[in-house]
Design a protein around this motif. Structure first.
Motif, PDB file in Angstrom:
ATOM      1  N   GLU A 124       0.835  -1.208   0.000  1.00 13.90           N
ATOM      2  CA  GLU A 124       0.000   0.000   0.000  1.00 13.90           C
ATOM      3  C   GLU A 124       0.872   1.262   0.000  1.00 13.90           C
ATOM      4  N   THR A 125       1.922   1.266   0.801  1.00  8.25           N
ATOM      5  CA  THR A 125       2.835   2.411   0.863  1.00  8.25           C
ATOM      6  C   THR A 125       3.467   2.663  -0.499  1.00  8.25           C
ATOM      7  N   TYR A 126       4.025   1.614  -1.071  1.00 11.67           N
ATOM      8  CA  TYR A 126       4.710   1.745  -2.352  1.00 11.67           C
ATOM      9  C   TYR A 126       3.746   2.224  -3.441  1.00 11.67           C
ATOM     10  N   THR A 127       2.555   1.666  -3.472  1.00 12.48           N
ATOM     11  CA  THR A 127       1.560   2.058  -4.471  1.00 12.48           C
ATOM     12  C   THR A 127       1.227   3.543  -4.359  1.00 12.48           C
ATOM     13  N   PHE A 164       4.499  10.025  -7.150  1.00 11.46           N
ATOM     14  CA  PHE A 164       5.553  10.272  -8.139  1.00 11.46           C
ATOM     15  C   PHE A 164       4.944  10.699  -9.469  1.00 11.46           C
ATOM     16  N   ASN A 165       3.850  10.051  -9.857  1.00  8.43           N
ATOM     17  CA  ASN A 165       3.192  10.420 -11.112  1.00  8.43           C
ATOM     18  C   ASN A 165       2.689  11.856 -11.091  1.00  8.43           C
ATOM     19  N   GLN A 166       2.340  12.364  -9.918  1.00 10.43           N
ATOM     20  CA  GLN A 166       1.816  13.721  -9.801  1.00 10.43           C
ATOM     21  C   GLN A 166       2.914  14.754  -9.554  1.00 10.43           C
ATOM     22  N   THR A 167       3.924  14.383  -8.776  1.00 13.87           N
ATOM     23  CA  THR A 167       4.928  15.375  -8.346  1.00 13.87           C
ATOM     24  C   THR A 167       6.310  15.180  -8.949  1.00 13.87           C
ATOM     25  N   GLY A 168       6.588  13.983  -9.443  1.00  8.81           N
ATOM     26  CA  GLY A 168       7.929  13.693  -9.948  1.00  8.81           C
ATOM     27  C   GLY A 168       8.916  13.358  -8.846  1.00  8.81           C
ATOM     28  N   LYS A 169       8.449  13.292  -7.598  1.00 15.21           N
ATOM     29  CA  LYS A 169       9.318  12.956  -6.460  1.00 15.21           C
ATOM     30  C   LYS A 169       8.900  11.618  -5.884  1.00 15.21           C
ATOM     31  N   PHE A 170       9.902  10.807  -5.537  1.00 15.65           N
ATOM     32  CA  PHE A 170       9.631   9.496  -4.949  1.00 15.65           C
ATOM     33  C   PHE A 170      10.376   9.403  -3.626  1.00 15.65           C
ATOM     34  N   ASN A 171       9.648   9.633  -2.520  1.00 13.31           N
ATOM     35  CA  ASN A 171      10.232   9.535  -1.185  1.00 13.31           C
ATOM     36  C   ASN A 171       9.478   8.445  -0.443  1.00 13.31           C
ATOM     37  N   CYS A 172      10.140   7.317  -0.241  1.00 14.56           N
ATOM     38  CA  CYS A 172       9.477   6.165   0.348  1.00 14.56           C
ATOM     39  C   CYS A 172      10.287   5.623   1.527  1.00 14.56           C
ATOM     40  N   LYS A 173      10.845   6.494   2.332  1.00 14.68           N
ATOM     41  CA  LYS A 173      11.605   6.043   3.501  1.00 14.68           C
ATOM     42  C   LYS A 173      10.666   5.785   4.668  1.00 14.68           C
ATOM     43  N   ILE A 174      10.827   4.633   5.293  1.00  8.34           N
ATOM     44  CA  ILE A 174       9.976   4.226   6.398  1.00  8.34           C
ATOM     45  C   ILE A 174      10.582   4.684   7.717  1.00  8.34           C
ATOM     46  N   LYS A 175       9.783   5.412   8.481  1.00  5.96           N
ATOM     47  CA  LYS A 175      10.194   5.862   9.816  1.00  5.96           C
ATOM     48  C   LYS A 175       9.801   4.823  10.862  1.00  5.96           C
ATOM     49  N   TYR A 176       8.544   4.385  10.834  1.00  5.14           N
ATOM     50  CA  TYR A 176       8.036   3.422  11.817  1.00  5.14           C
ATOM     51  C   TYR A 176       7.257   2.313  11.123  1.00  5.14           C
ATOM     52  N   ILE A 177       7.391   1.110  11.663  1.00  3.16           N
ATOM     53  CA  ILE A 177       6.518  -0.002  11.322  1.00  3.16           C
ATOM     54  C   ILE A 177       5.773  -0.336  12.604  1.00  3.16           C
ATOM     55  N   PHE A 206      11.867  -6.108   3.880  1.00  2.99           N
ATOM     56  CA  PHE A 206      12.384  -4.855   4.442  1.00  2.99           C
ATOM     57  C   PHE A 206      13.900  -4.753   4.289  1.00  2.99           C
ATOM     58  N   ASN A 207      14.586  -5.880   4.283  1.00  3.51           N
ATOM     59  CA  ASN A 207      16.043  -5.900   4.264  1.00  3.51           C
ATOM     60  C   ASN A 207      16.633  -5.540   2.911  1.00  3.51           C
ATOM     61  N   THR A 208      15.803  -5.156   1.962  1.00  2.00           N
ATOM     62  CA  THR A 208      16.351  -4.700   0.691  1.00  2.00           C
ATOM     63  C   THR A 208      17.152  -3.423   0.897  1.00  2.00           C
ATOM     64  N   GLY A 209      16.835  -2.704   1.971  1.00  2.00           N
ATOM     65  CA  GLY A 209      17.540  -1.454   2.245  1.00  2.00           C
ATOM     66  C   GLY A 209      16.977  -0.270   1.498  1.00  2.00           C
ATOM     67  N   SER A 210      16.086  -0.514   0.551  1.00  2.00           N
ATOM     68  CA  SER A 210      15.572   0.575  -0.271  1.00  2.00           C
ATOM     69  C   SER A 210      14.626   1.498   0.482  1.00  2.00           C
ATOM     70  N   TYR A 211      13.901   0.962   1.461  1.00  2.00           N
ATOM     71  CA  TYR A 211      12.847   1.733   2.102  1.00  2.00           C
ATOM     72  C   TYR A 211      13.132   2.065   3.559  1.00  2.00           C
ATOM     73  N   ILE A 212      14.119   1.430   4.118  1.00  3.00           N
ATOM     74  CA  ILE A 212      14.409   1.642   5.534  1.00  3.00           C
ATOM     75  C   ILE A 212      15.736   2.360   5.706  1.00  3.00           C
ATOM     76  N   ASN A 216      26.801  -2.023   5.634  1.00  2.97           N
ATOM     77  CA  ASN A 216      25.949  -0.877   5.357  1.00  2.97           C
ATOM     78  C   ASN A 216      24.983  -1.237   4.228  1.00  2.97           C
ATOM     79  N   LEU A 217      23.828  -1.783   4.581  1.00 13.15           N
ATOM     80  CA  LEU A 217      22.851  -2.189   3.596  1.00 13.15           C
ATOM     81  C   LEU A 217      21.887  -1.066   3.237  1.00 13.15           C
ATOM     82  N   PHE A 218      21.986   0.041   3.921  1.00 17.03           N
ATOM     83  CA  PHE A 218      20.997   1.092   3.764  1.00 17.03           C
ATOM     84  C   PHE A 218      21.443   2.084   2.708  1.00 17.03           C
ATOM     85  N   LYS A 219      20.593   2.262   1.736  1.00 19.10           N
ATOM     86  CA  LYS A 219      20.882   3.220   0.668  1.00 19.10           C
ATOM     87  C   LYS A 219      19.681   4.137   0.524  1.00 19.10           C
ATOM     88  N   THR A 220      19.851   5.184  -0.196  1.00 13.26           N
ATOM     89  CA  THR A 220      18.737   6.124  -0.351  1.00 13.26           C
ATOM     90  C   THR A 220      17.920   5.780  -1.574  1.00 13.26           C
TER      91      THR A 220
END
Length: 189
Positions: A97-100, A106-119, A145-151, A184-188
């Motif tokens: 749901e978050t990613y969707t 992104f389609n509306q603003t051109g920005k994709f910010n999907c960093k998770i603060k809390y689960i 979650f361990n992909t590092g892309s969102y956390i 360091n698995l965390f990337k932006t």
């Protein structure tokens, strides 16, 4: 579209005073505490509705993902079989749901910010039992979650817990669940 129960209504229903809920474990932003408690109670309500709907396996979990921009996305588990082979966990449901929603932004603003603060996680264990003894993501959800892309190294896993008649927020860094913490698995995004 469902109208969410207000903070005051949920706090009253469960006799919760957010100022008396303690935080155990990692620290969270104190300005977020009341919203975190509210969302934990709300996802308990989702778990309860999911349970009463008649899940075959009789286990009902819910999750909320709070992103860095304080957007909140929800998910519940879906178990279609008795052996749970074809199930979808609440955490993965919330992540989808978050990613969707972030792709729609992104389609509306051109920005994709999907960093998770809390689960945030909760489960239905009976009427008005809105806390858990211990709740953690399953191995499949941790792999997602361990992909590092969102956390980030600061992403927190939070649930309500009761100990010695005191209810508190149990807060852990999500990274503490990963086997290879030294890398360091965390990337932006």
């Amino acid at each position: 579209m469902t109208i969410r129960t207000t903070k005051n209504e949920l706090f009253k229903k469960y006799a919760i005073d957010p100022s008396k809920i303690l935080i155990k474990g990692e620290l969270i932003n104190t300005n977020d505490k009341e919203d975190v408690i509210y969302n934990l109670l709300y996802i308990y309500e989702l778990s309860k509705s999911n349970f009463k709907k008649g899940l075959i396996t009789l286990s009902s979990y819910s999750a909320a993902i709070v992103t860095d921009d304080n957007s909140v996305y929800f998910g519940v588990n879906l178990n279609n079989t008795r052996n749970e082979i074809s199930s979808v966990c609440a955490e993965r449901s919330a992540l989808i749901e978050t990613y969707t929603k972030k792709v729609e932004e992104f389609n509306q603003t051109g920005k994709f910010n999907c960093k998770i603060k809390y689960i945030l996680m909760n489960c239905y264990m009976g009427e008005n039992v809105f806390w858990s003894e211990k709740i953690t993501p399953c191995a499949d959800c941790l792999a997602w979650f361990n992909t590092g892309s969102y956390i980030s190294k600061d992403t927190k896993l939070i649930y309500l817990k009761k100990e010695n008649n005191t209810i508190y927020l149990n807060v852990q860094n999500l990274s503490s669940f990963f086997a290879f913490k030294k890398f360091n698995l965390f990337k932006t995004c």
